[in-house]
Design a protein around this motif. Structure first.
Motif, PDB file in Angstrom:
ATOM      1  N   SER A 124      56.435 -38.764  28.977  1.00 36.11           N
ATOM      2  CA  SER A 124      55.614 -38.042  27.839  1.00 36.11           C
ATOM      3  C   SER A 124      54.850 -38.544  28.058  1.00 36.11           C
ATOM      4  N   PHE A 125      54.131 -39.782  28.222  1.00 32.25           N
ATOM      5  CA  PHE A 125      53.202 -39.983  27.918  1.00 32.25           C
ATOM      6  C   PHE A 125      52.452 -39.961  29.709  1.00 32.25           C
ATOM      7  N   VAL A 126      52.744 -40.202  30.745  1.00 33.39           N
ATOM      8  CA  VAL A 126      51.923 -39.793  31.790  1.00 33.39           C
ATOM      9  C   VAL A 126      51.009 -38.483  31.414  1.00 33.39           C
ATOM     10  N   ALA A 127      52.362 -37.139  30.939  1.00 34.48           N
ATOM     11  CA  ALA A 127      52.077 -35.893  31.618  1.00 34.48           C
ATOM     12  C   ALA A 127      50.823 -36.030  30.288  1.00 34.48           C
ATOM     13  N   LEU A 128      51.031 -36.948  28.934  1.00 33.38           N
ATOM     14  CA  LEU A 128      49.685 -36.617  27.729  1.00 33.38           C
ATOM     15  C   LEU A 128      48.807 -37.098  28.651  1.00 33.38           C
ATOM     16  N   LEU A 129      48.381 -38.630  29.570  1.00 34.21           N
ATOM     17  CA  LEU A 129      47.601 -39.342  30.162  1.00 34.21           C
ATOM     18  C   LEU A 129      46.884 -37.581  30.704  1.00 34.21           C
ATOM     19  N   ASN A 130      47.357 -37.462  31.759  1.00 30.56           N
ATOM     20  CA  ASN A 130      47.381 -36.118  32.810  1.00 30.56           C
ATOM     21  C   ASN A 130      46.244 -34.992  31.688  1.00 30.56           C
ATOM     22  N   ILE A 131      46.602 -34.719  30.880  1.00 31.63           N
ATOM     23  CA  ILE A 131      45.856 -33.819  30.219  1.00 31.63           C
ATOM     24  C   ILE A 131      44.666 -34.112  29.032  1.00 31.63           C
ATOM     25  N   PHE A 132      44.942 -35.094  28.650  1.00 29.65           N
ATOM     26  CA  PHE A 132      43.660 -36.048  28.479  1.00 29.65           C
ATOM     27  C   PHE A 132      42.886 -36.511  29.763  1.00 29.65           C
ATOM     28  N   GLN A 133      42.706 -36.865  30.549  1.00 31.39           N
ATOM     29  CA  GLN A 133      41.608 -36.573  31.686  1.00 31.39           C
ATOM     30  C   GLN A 133      41.336 -35.665  32.092  1.00 31.39           C
ATOM     31  N   TRP A 134      41.686 -34.463  32.172  1.00 29.83           N
ATOM     32  CA  TRP A 134      41.527 -33.259  32.084  1.00 29.83           C
ATOM     33  C   TRP A 134      40.852 -32.743  30.961  1.00 29.83           C
ATOM     34  N   THR A 135      40.408 -33.424  30.214  1.00 27.52           N
ATOM     35  CA  THR A 135      39.508 -32.385  29.319  1.00 27.52           C
ATOM     36  C   THR A 135      38.822 -33.747  28.403  1.00 27.52           C
ATOM     37  N   TYR A 136      39.089 -34.335  27.439  1.00 21.61           N
ATOM     38  CA  TYR A 136      38.041 -35.708  26.952  1.00 21.61           C
ATOM     39  C   TYR A 136      37.123 -36.193  27.930  1.00 21.61           C
ATOM     40  N   GLY A 137      38.861 -36.720  28.982  1.00 22.14           N
ATOM     41  CA  GLY A 137      38.180 -37.857  30.707  1.00 22.14           C
ATOM     42  C   GLY A 137      37.070 -36.850  30.866  1.00 22.14           C
ATOM     43  N   VAL A 138      37.163 -35.931  31.239  1.00 19.20           N
ATOM     44  CA  VAL A 138      36.180 -35.139  31.894  1.00 19.20           C
ATOM     45  C   VAL A 138      34.406 -34.774  31.092  1.00 19.20           C
ATOM     46  N   PHE A 139      34.895 -34.518  30.218  1.00 19.36           N
ATOM     47  CA  PHE A 139      33.836 -34.554  29.174  1.00 19.36           C
ATOM     48  C   PHE A 139      32.866 -36.106  29.020  1.00 19.36           C
ATOM     49  N   VAL A 140      33.827 -37.204  29.091  1.00 19.56           N
ATOM     50  CA  VAL A 140      33.155 -38.318  28.943  1.00 19.56           C
ATOM     51  C   VAL A 140      32.124 -38.321  29.714  1.00 19.56           C
ATOM     52  N   THR A 142      30.716 -36.462  31.803  1.00 22.32           N
ATOM     53  CA  THR A 142      29.775 -35.390  32.369  1.00 22.32           C
ATOM     54  C   THR A 142      28.776 -34.586  30.809  1.00 22.32           C
ATOM     55  N   HIS A 143      29.514 -34.587  29.656  1.00 22.21           N
ATOM     56  CA  HIS A 143      29.188 -34.307  28.651  1.00 22.21           C
ATOM     57  C   HIS A 143      28.739 -33.379  28.822  1.00 22.21           C
ATOM     58  N   ASP A 144      29.394 -32.701  29.652  1.00 22.64           N
ATOM     59  CA  ASP A 144      29.204 -30.608  29.564  1.00 22.64           C
ATOM     60  C   ASP A 144      30.993 -29.927  29.059  1.00 22.64           C
ATOM     61  N   LYS A 145      30.641 -29.734  27.615  1.00 21.54           N
ATOM     62  CA  LYS A 145      31.993 -28.993  27.254  1.00 21.54           C
ATOM     63  C   LYS A 145      32.293 -28.404  28.226  1.00 21.54           C
ATOM     64  N   ARG A 146      31.569 -27.630  28.662  1.00 19.94           N
ATOM     65  CA  ARG A 146      31.395 -26.059  29.404  1.00 19.94           C
ATOM     66  C   ARG A 146      32.410 -26.588  31.152  1.00 19.94           C
ATOM     67  N   THR A 147      32.387 -27.957  32.000  1.00 17.18           N
ATOM     68  CA  THR A 147      33.296 -28.288  32.252  1.00 17.18           C
ATOM     69  C   THR A 147      34.896 -28.350  32.213  1.00 17.18           C
ATOM     70  N   ILE A 148      35.214 -28.435  30.887  1.00 18.42           N
ATOM     71  CA  ILE A 148      36.527 -28.813  30.679  1.00 18.42           C
ATOM     72  C   ILE A 148      37.343 -27.132  30.733  1.00 18.42           C
ATOM     73  N   ALA A 149      38.113 -27.175  31.880  1.00 19.06           N
ATOM     74  CA  ALA A 149      38.635 -25.630  31.617  1.00 19.06           C
ATOM     75  C   ALA A 149      39.573 -25.308  31.722  1.00 19.06           C
ATOM     76  N   VAL A 150      40.464 -24.372  30.470  1.00 15.05           N
ATOM     77  CA  VAL A 150      41.494 -24.708  30.015  1.00 15.05           C
ATOM     78  C   VAL A 150      42.118 -23.830  31.420  1.00 15.05           C
ATOM     79  N   LYS A 151      41.898 -23.574  32.046  1.00 15.10           N
ATOM     80  CA  LYS A 151      43.013 -22.679  32.686  1.00 15.10           C
ATOM     81  C   LYS A 151      43.277 -24.262  33.686  1.00 15.10           C
ATOM     82  N   LYS A 152      42.520 -25.222  34.038  1.00 18.83           N
ATOM     83  CA  LYS A 152      42.705 -26.179  34.952  1.00 18.83           C
ATOM     84  C   LYS A 152      43.728 -27.152  33.968  1.00 18.83           C
ATOM     85  N   VAL A 153      43.473 -27.229  32.819  1.00 18.03           N
ATOM     86  CA  VAL A 153      44.490 -28.099  31.789  1.00 18.03           C
ATOM     87  C   VAL A 153      45.872 -27.288  32.177  1.00 18.03           C
TER      88      VAL A 153
END
Length: 305
Positions: A124-140, A142-153
Motif C-alpha cells: 500500500s505504501f508503494v501504491a500511495l507513493l505512486n499516486i502522490f508522485q503523479w499528483t502532488y509530485g507533478v505539481f511540485v 511544474t507549479h501548474d495544476k493543469r498538469t495533474i491529469a485525473v486520467k493519468k492517476v
C-alpha cells in the motif's frame, strides 16, 4: 537478520554496477535504459503488488492492512511536509527528497528480510507513493495544476495492480498454479531490472560530479537520515500487533531517492542531471546508512535484527 539486509544491499549494488558496465560497453543504450524504465513502471512493479495480495484473506491480515495503509499514508505526508519545509525553493530537490525508491529497492529488501507476508503489508505504501508522485509530485515540479491529469492517476499501472491484487485478496477463489507462476516470474524481475536501469543512470553521470554536488548531499541527508528518523518517531506512536511490519515500513520509507525523480525531470524539462546525481549519490550512501537505521529501529521496537 541484519546480515541478510547487508548481503541483499551488496547484491543489489553488484546488479547496479553490472548495469553500469553494460552501458559503458555499449551493451545497453540510453533508449534501452528508457525502455527498461517503462517496463519496470508499467509491468513489473504492478505485478509485484499483485503477487503480494495473492494470499488468503484473514481477519488478522485485513486489520493489519488497514493499519499499515494508515501508517503509510501518514509517513508519506510527513515525508512530503519535511521535504517542502527544507526544499521549498528547489522543486527537483523537493521531489527527490519526498519520494523514496520504495518499489525498486525497498520491496526487494523487505522480501529478502521478511518474505512475501511483509511485502503484502507494505504494498500500500508503494501504491500511495505512486499516486502522490503523479499528483502532488507533478505539481511540485511544474507549479501548474493543469498538469495533474485525473486520467493519468486512474490509469497508473501501480494503482491498477493494487485493484487487481485486492480483487485476488477479497475473492475467495483458489488461484490457478499457472497464473501464480506467471505473476511470480514477472515480479521476480523487479530487483535485477531496476538495478540495471539505475546502473545505466550512474553510467551517464561523471563519478566526480556525483560526489561534488553539495546540494545532492543535502538531499541525501534529508532522504536517508532526517525523514527516516522522523518516520521512526511516527511509527513508534502507532500500535502494531507485529513490530516486524514497522521495520518493513521503515525500510520502504527510508530507501534512497526514487529513480522516478530522474524520469519526471526528463518528462517536464527540469534539471535532469541534478536529479540523476541525487538518485545515484543517495543510493550509494544508503549502503552503510540503511542497515544502521534498521538496527536502531529494531533496538527501539525490540525486534531481533
Amino acid at each position: 537478520m541484519i546480515t541478510v539486509l547487508l548481503s541483499q544491499i551488496v547484491l543489489m549494488f553488484a546488479m547496479m554496477f553490472t548495469g553500469t558496465l553494460m552501458y559503458k560497453t555499449g551493451k545497453m543504450t540510453s533508449e534501452g535504459a528508457r525502455c527498461l524504465g517503462n517496463i519496470l513502471i508499467s509491468v513489473i512493479l504492478p505485478f509485484v503488488v499483485i503477487k503480494s495480495f495473492m494470499t488468503e484473506c484473514t481477519a488478522q491480515r485485513l486489520s493489519g492492512l488497514f493499519i499499515t495503509f494508515a501508517a503509510a499514508l501518514l509517513a508519506l505526508i510527513l515525508s512530503m511536509l519535511l521535504s517542502r519545509l527544507i526544499f521549498k525553493s528547489s522543486p527537483m530537490s523537493h521531489f527527490s527528497a519526498a519520494f523514496s525508491n520504495a518499489g525498486f529497492i525497498g520491496i526487494p529488501l523487505v522480501s529478502a528480510m521478511f518474505g512475501d507476508e511483509a511485502v503484502f503489508y507494505v504494498s500500500s505504501f508503494v501504491a500511495l507513493l505512486n499516486i502522490f508522485q503523479w499528483t502532488y509530485g507533478v505539481f511540485v515540479i511544474t507549479h501548474d495544476k493543469r498538469t495533474i491529469a485525473v486520467k493519468k492517476v486512474l490509469t497508473n499501472p501501480v494503482l491498477i495492480g493494487l485493484i487487481i491484487g485486492l480483487t485476488f485478496f477479497f475473492i475467495p477463489l483458489e488461484t490457478p498454479e499457472i497464473v501464480y507462476s506467471f505473476v511470480s516470474a514477472i515480479a521476480a524481475m523487479n530487483a535485477p531490472v531496476a538495478m540495471f536501469n539505475l546502473g545505466a543512470y550512474l553510467a551517464q553521470t561523471k563519478f566526480r560530479q556525483i560526489f561534488t554536488d553539495r546540494h545532492a548531499y543535502l538531499v541525501s541527508l534529508v532522504r536517508l537520515i532526517v525523514i527516516p528518523l522522523c518516520t521512526i518517531a511516527l511509527l513508534s506512536l502507532i500500535p502494531f500487533q507485529n513490530n516486524t511490519i514497522k521495520i518493513a515500513l521503515l525500510i520502504v520509507a527510508a530507501a534512497p531517492v526514487g529513480s522516478n525523480a530522474a524520469i519526471f525531470a526528463q518528462i517536464h524539462n527540469k534539471d535532469y542531471q541534478h536529479a540523476v546525481r541525487c538518485v545515484c549519490l543517495s543510493t550509494l550512501l544508503s549502503l552503510p546508512v540503511l542497515p544502521l537505521l534498521t538496527a536502531l529501529a529494531g533496538a527501539l521496537w525490540h525486534v531481533a535484527i
